[in-house]
Design a protein around this motif. Structure first.
Motif, PDB file in Angstrom:
ATOM      1  N   ALA A  34       0.673  -3.144   9.293  1.00  0.00           N
ATOM      2  CA  ALA A  34       1.105  -2.027   9.604  1.00  0.00           C
ATOM      3  C   ALA A  34       0.183  -0.897   9.189  1.00  0.00           C
ATOM      4  O   ALA A  34      -0.439  -0.039  10.230  1.00  0.00           O
ATOM      5  N   LEU A  35      -0.349  -0.449   8.428  1.00  0.00           N
ATOM      6  CA  LEU A  35      -1.315   0.123   7.246  1.00  0.00           C
ATOM      7  C   LEU A  35      -2.150  -0.238   7.911  1.00  0.00           C
ATOM      8  O   LEU A  35      -3.034   1.135   8.459  1.00  0.00           O
ATOM      9  N   GLY A  36      -2.798  -1.014   8.199  1.00  0.00           N
ATOM     10  CA  GLY A  36      -3.590  -1.675   8.359  1.00  0.00           C
ATOM     11  C   GLY A  36      -4.453  -1.175  10.541  1.00  0.00           C
ATOM     12  O   GLY A  36      -5.432  -0.791  10.632  1.00  0.00           O
ATOM     13  N   THR A  37      -3.217  -1.139  11.027  1.00  0.00           N
ATOM     14  CA  THR A  37      -2.838  -0.885  12.545  1.00  0.00           C
ATOM     15  C   THR A  37      -3.269   0.656  12.953  1.00  0.00           C
ATOM     16  O   THR A  37      -3.622   0.778  13.227  1.00  0.00           O
ATOM     17  N   ALA A  38      -3.014   1.129  12.308  1.00  0.00           N
ATOM     18  CA  ALA A  38      -2.521   2.974  11.984  1.00  0.00           C
ATOM     19  C   ALA A  38      -3.640   3.454  11.451  1.00  0.00           C
ATOM     20  O   ALA A  38      -3.852   4.979  11.941  1.00  0.00           O
ATOM     21  N   THR A  39      -4.300   3.304  10.155  1.00  0.00           N
ATOM     22  CA  THR A  39      -5.704   3.569   9.907  1.00  0.00           C
ATOM     23  C   THR A  39      -6.641   3.315  10.132  1.00  0.00           C
ATOM     24  O   THR A  39      -8.153   3.662  10.691  1.00  0.00           O
ATOM     25  N   GLY A  40      -6.798   1.980  10.687  1.00  0.00           N
ATOM     26  CA  GLY A  40      -7.847   1.895  11.590  1.00  0.00           C
ATOM     27  C   GLY A  40      -9.126   0.724  10.725  1.00  0.00           C
ATOM     28  O   GLY A  40     -10.208   0.202  10.933  1.00  0.00           O
ATOM     29  N   LEU A  41      -8.432   0.520   8.894  1.00  0.00           N
ATOM     30  CA  LEU A  41      -8.722   0.270   7.768  1.00  0.00           C
ATOM     31  C   LEU A  41      -9.156  -1.583   7.353  1.00  0.00           C
ATOM     32  O   LEU A  41      -7.551  -1.944   8.487  1.00  0.00           O
ATOM     33  N   SER A  42      -9.691  -2.403   7.685  1.00  0.00           N
ATOM     34  CA  SER A  42      -9.501  -3.253   7.751  1.00  0.00           C
ATOM     35  C   SER A  42      -8.763  -4.264   6.771  1.00  0.00           C
ATOM     36  O   SER A  42      -8.389  -3.799   5.530  1.00  0.00           O
ATOM     37  N   SER A  43      -8.215  -5.073   6.580  1.00  0.00           N
ATOM     38  CA  SER A  43      -7.027  -5.623   6.065  1.00  0.00           C
ATOM     39  C   SER A  43      -7.474  -5.959   4.276  1.00  0.00           C
ATOM     40  O   SER A  43      -6.845  -5.608   3.597  1.00  0.00           O
ATOM     41  N   GLY A  44      -8.862  -6.228   3.921  1.00  0.00           N
ATOM     42  CA  GLY A  44      -9.523  -6.627   3.372  1.00  0.00           C
ATOM     43  C   GLY A  44      -9.392  -4.875   2.321  1.00  0.00           C
ATOM     44  O   GLY A  44      -9.278  -4.660   0.864  1.00  0.00           O
ATOM     45  N   SER A  45     -10.334  -3.709   2.788  1.00  0.00           N
ATOM     46  CA  SER A  45      -9.967  -2.299   2.747  1.00  0.00           C
ATOM     47  C   SER A  45      -9.021  -2.313   2.518  1.00  0.00           C
ATOM     48  O   SER A  45      -8.031  -1.782   1.063  1.00  0.00           O
ATOM     49  N   ILE A  46      -7.828  -2.796   2.972  1.00  0.00           N
ATOM     50  CA  ILE A  46      -6.144  -1.904   2.698  1.00  0.00           C
ATOM     51  C   ILE A  46      -5.644  -2.938   1.258  1.00  0.00           C
ATOM     52  O   ILE A  46      -4.313  -1.933   0.671  1.00  0.00           O
ATOM     53  N   SER A  47      -6.240  -4.033   1.584  1.00  0.00           N
ATOM     54  CA  SER A  47      -5.496  -4.472  -0.188  1.00  0.00           C
ATOM     55  C   SER A  47      -6.009  -3.890  -1.009  1.00  0.00           C
ATOM     56  O   SER A  47      -5.336  -3.596  -1.553  1.00  0.00           O
ATOM     57  N   THR A  48      -7.648  -3.586  -0.972  1.00  0.00           N
ATOM     58  CA  THR A  48      -7.511  -3.300  -3.086  1.00  0.00           C
ATOM     59  C   THR A  48      -7.592  -1.507  -2.559  1.00  0.00           C
ATOM     60  O   THR A  48      -7.195  -1.210  -3.480  1.00  0.00           O
ATOM     61  N   ILE A  49      -6.757  -1.479  -1.572  1.00  0.00           N
ATOM     62  CA  ILE A  49      -6.994   0.494  -1.843  1.00  0.00           C
ATOM     63  C   ILE A  49      -4.821   0.584  -1.982  1.00  0.00           C
ATOM     64  O   ILE A  49      -4.846   0.785  -3.411  1.00  0.00           O
ATOM     65  N   THR A  50      -3.827  -0.309  -1.596  1.00  0.00           N
ATOM     66  CA  THR A  50      -2.718  -0.172  -1.659  1.00  0.00           C
ATOM     67  C   THR A  50      -3.013  -0.904  -4.103  1.00  0.00           C
ATOM     68  O   THR A  50      -1.741  -0.066  -3.772  1.00  0.00           O
ATOM     69  N   ALA A  51      -3.672  -1.671  -3.562  1.00  0.00           N
ATOM     70  CA  ALA A  51      -3.438  -2.732  -4.788  1.00  0.00           C
ATOM     71  C   ALA A  51      -4.260  -1.550  -6.442  1.00  0.00           C
ATOM     72  O   ALA A  51      -3.029  -1.364  -7.033  1.00  0.00           O
ATOM     73  N   GLU A  52      -5.149  -0.362  -5.709  1.00  0.00           N
ATOM     74  CA  GLU A  52      -4.923   0.299  -5.886  1.00  0.00           C
ATOM     75  C   GLU A  52      -4.012   1.358  -6.972  1.00  0.00           C
ATOM     76  O   GLU A  52      -3.413   1.918  -8.126  1.00  0.00           O
ATOM     77  N   LEU A  53      -3.708   1.737  -5.440  1.00  0.00           N
ATOM     78  CA  LEU A  53      -2.319   3.479  -5.661  1.00  0.00           C
ATOM     79  C   LEU A  53      -1.249   2.387  -6.560  1.00  0.00           C
ATOM     80  O   LEU A  53      -0.258   3.161  -7.111  1.00  0.00           O
ATOM     81  N   VAL A  54      -1.170   1.061  -5.899  1.00  0.00           N
ATOM     82  CA  VAL A  54       0.035   0.575  -6.907  1.00  0.00           C
ATOM     83  C   VAL A  54      -0.396   0.939  -8.237  1.00  0.00           C
ATOM     84  O   VAL A  54       0.057   1.000  -8.838  1.00  0.00           O
ATOM     85  N   ALA A  55      -1.468   0.252  -9.045  1.00  0.00           N
ATOM     86  CA  ALA A  55      -1.945   0.407 -10.158  1.00  0.00           C
ATOM     87  C   ALA A  55      -1.818   1.997 -10.966  1.00  0.00           C
ATOM     88  O   ALA A  55      -1.209   1.950 -11.719  1.00  0.00           O
ATOM     89  N   GLU A  56      -1.706   2.687 -10.125  1.00  0.00           N
ATOM     90  CA  GLU A  56      -1.859   3.965 -10.537  1.00  0.00           C
ATOM     91  C   GLU A  56      -1.045   5.481 -10.518  1.00  0.00           C
ATOM     92  O   GLU A  56      -0.690   5.648 -10.370  1.00  0.00           O
ATOM     93  N   GLY A  57       0.478   4.278 -10.295  1.00  0.00           N
ATOM     94  CA  GLY A  57       1.593   4.433  -9.858  1.00  0.00           C
ATOM     95  C   GLY A  57       1.681   5.735  -8.951  1.00  0.00           C
ATOM     96  O   GLY A  57       3.291   6.501  -8.199  1.00  0.00           O
ATOM     97  N   LEU A  58       1.057   5.433  -7.809  1.00  0.00           N
ATOM     98  CA  LEU A  58       1.267   6.482  -6.454  1.00  0.00           C
ATOM     99  C   LEU A  58       2.132   5.858  -5.760  1.00  0.00           C
ATOM    100  O   LEU A  58       2.636   6.863  -4.349  1.00  0.00           O
ATOM    101  N   ILE A  59       1.575   4.532  -5.110  1.00  0.00           N
ATOM    102  CA  ILE A  59       2.723   3.850  -4.069  1.00  0.00           C
ATOM    103  C   ILE A  59       3.711   2.472  -4.611  1.00  0.00           C
ATOM    104  O   ILE A  59       3.257   2.446  -5.901  1.00  0.00           O
ATOM    105  N   GLU A  60       4.293   2.308  -4.558  1.00  0.00           N
ATOM    106  CA  GLU A  60       6.003   1.456  -4.891  1.00  0.00           C
ATOM    107  C   GLU A  60       5.834   0.201  -3.972  1.00  0.00           C
ATOM    108  O   GLU A  60       6.458   0.729  -2.741  1.00  0.00           O
ATOM    109  N   GLU A  61       6.416  -0.704  -4.344  1.00  0.00           N
ATOM    110  CA  GLU A  61       6.523  -1.657  -3.344  1.00  0.00           C
ATOM    111  C   GLU A  61       8.697  -1.332  -2.258  1.00  0.00           C
ATOM    112  O   GLU A  61       9.269  -0.237  -3.424  1.00  0.00           O
TER     113      GLU A  61
END
Length: 441
Positions: A34-61
């Motif tokens: 859903a993030l990919g659809t909402a932002t227009g970013l590719s699935s690869g970009s979404i995967s990379t960015i969300t992995a970064e944000l999870v690692a930095e403690g900014l987002i969570e499951e």
């Protein structure tokens, strides 16, 4: 030679992180798909960015959601405890300081009363500094997780000084006060902790536009009705603010030539007729026995009780009824100027006095606003009550560091201007519903 507007890879990365954070904050929880659809970013970009944000403690499951015949999809949300915000309201009668997490759940608050003529700069700076230290101490928040301190003030805020925001508050005797510079390094905060200074009506407007009655509206006016009156004007989704506009000083438009003396020194200002201080003074002039020691909120409550007694055997006080009727007409006339000048879709009445008086005067305010406005803009505007309660200025002040957090893609070390935000549904909703007034009028 014109400057290049090409974005660097770093810019693109920050903007992509910002888009993901904003979507998760306002519309989350959301799946990666859903993030990919909402932002227009590719699935690869979404995967990379969300992995970064999870690692930095900014987002969570945040659990899972079923899919059409496929595997359940994991949901993501912004982690409420990854950062904290302080909002400050320098009001007419007190300084209120509140600490929030990113869900805008109030974690701590304190208030310092101000005397009637108590806006001495040193006193206000001390109250803000002590208040910030107090709320941080109450909640034991690590200073490195504080995004910044937003401060709503009376007056016009100028940002052209190299030392930070200057406040021109004529009604409180402030002339180019370097409030931002005065606050830096106070309250035991690190020197680099950012302070964001904004007019109080503007911060109320931000709160209502992001989370309250202004959501989904491109053109709006949010009125702060307290001891005085001010307004936040939004055109095309942009708040008119700072030295580009004095729309927040709407209360000092002239509504009666040679009229009552206003606190600003002029005569005939709207605030001299429609502010809570003016209401109480006009009722006193009509013979009401109000002690000089009575605070404004109690005096307004007494005025309402006199005009609308609960005991059916008690006759309304004619003087109180007349004051409320006159106030409704002046306020409606003042709103008509906003309607004719800016053509808003929606006007929201907020502030402690506005919310207290709305159940008794709102219909008359609407009638007078319609009567004094041009037909075309009057037909397309609605006038309602703000949804975030009487303390919404502090919520709006807290959005100032929050906006910077989003614009920088969640990186505290990269200052950036405010990004455009598209509010939706998320964890902040439950927190702010608790602040809403019991009755919308």
């Amino acid at each position: 030679m014109p400057a290049s507007n090409r974005q660097t890879i770093r810019d693109l990365r920050r903007n992509s992180r910002s888009a993901v954070l904003q979507r998760l904050y306002f519309d989350g929880p959301m799946s990666r798909q859903a993030l990919g659809t909402a932002t227009g970013l590719s699935s690869g970009s979404i995967s990379t960015i969300t992995a970064e944000l999870v690692a930095e403690g900014l987002i969570e499951e945040a659990g899972t959601v079923g899919s059409d015949g496929g595997r359940p999809r994991n949901l993501l949300r912004v982690r409420a405890g990854c950062a904290y915000l302080v909002g400050v309201d320098v009001g007419e009668t007190r300084v209120r300081v509140e600490l929030f997490d990113l869900d805008l759940t109030e974690l701590a608050r304190c208030e310092h009363p101000l005397e009637r003529d108590g806006h001495d700069v040193d006193t206000v700076v001390r109250h803000i500094s002590e208040g910030v230290a107090d709320v941080l101490g109450q909640a034991s928040i690590p200073l490195e997780l504080l995004l910044g301190v937003g401060v709503g003030v009376p007056g016009i805020v100028e940002r052209r000084s190299p030392d930070g925001a200057l406040v021109h508050g004529q009604t409180i005797g402030w002339d180019a006060v370097p409030l931002e510079a005065r606050l830096r390094g106070t309250a035991g905060l690190p020197e680099e902790t950012p302070f964001f200074i904004e007019n109080g009506a503007q911060t109320l407007g931000r709160a209502e536009m992001w989370f309250g009655g202004g959501r989904g509206t491109a053109d709006a006016a949010i009125v702060l009705f307290g001891s005085g009156v001010g307004a936040c004007v939004v055109t095309g989704g942009t708040i008119l603010e700072g030295t580009r506009s004095s729309a927040s000083e709407w209360g000092h438009m002239t509504v009666r030539v040679g009229g009552r003396r206003c606190r600003c020194g002029s005569r005939g200002c709207l605030e001299a007729y429609a502010g809570a201080e003016a209401l109480v003074e006009r009722w006193r002039e009509q013979g009401a026995a109000i002690s000089p020691d009575t605070d404004e909120e109690s005096a307004i409550a007494a005025l309402i009780a006199a005009a609308h007694p609960r005991d059916p055997g008690t006759a309304p006080d004619p003087a109180a009824v007349a004051v409320l009727a006159e106030t409704a007409e002046y306020l409606g006339a003042g709103l008509s100027n906003l309607i004719n000048l800016y053509n808003p879709e929606r006007i929201l009445l907020g502030g402690w006095a506005g919310l207290q008086l709305a159940p008794y005067i709102l219909e008359e305010v609407r009638r007078h606003a319609d009567a004094y406005s041009l037909r075309y803009p009057a037909e397309r505007v609605t006038i309602d009550v703000g949804r975030l309660g009487p303390d919404a200025v502090t919520v709006g002040a807290a959005t100032l560091p929050l906006a910077r957090f989003f614009a920088s893609g969640g990186r505290r070390s990269e200052p950036a201007g405010e990004a455009g935000l598209t509010p939706g549904q998320a964890g902040w909703r439950a927190s702010l519903l608790l602040r809403a007034p019991a009755s919308q009028g």
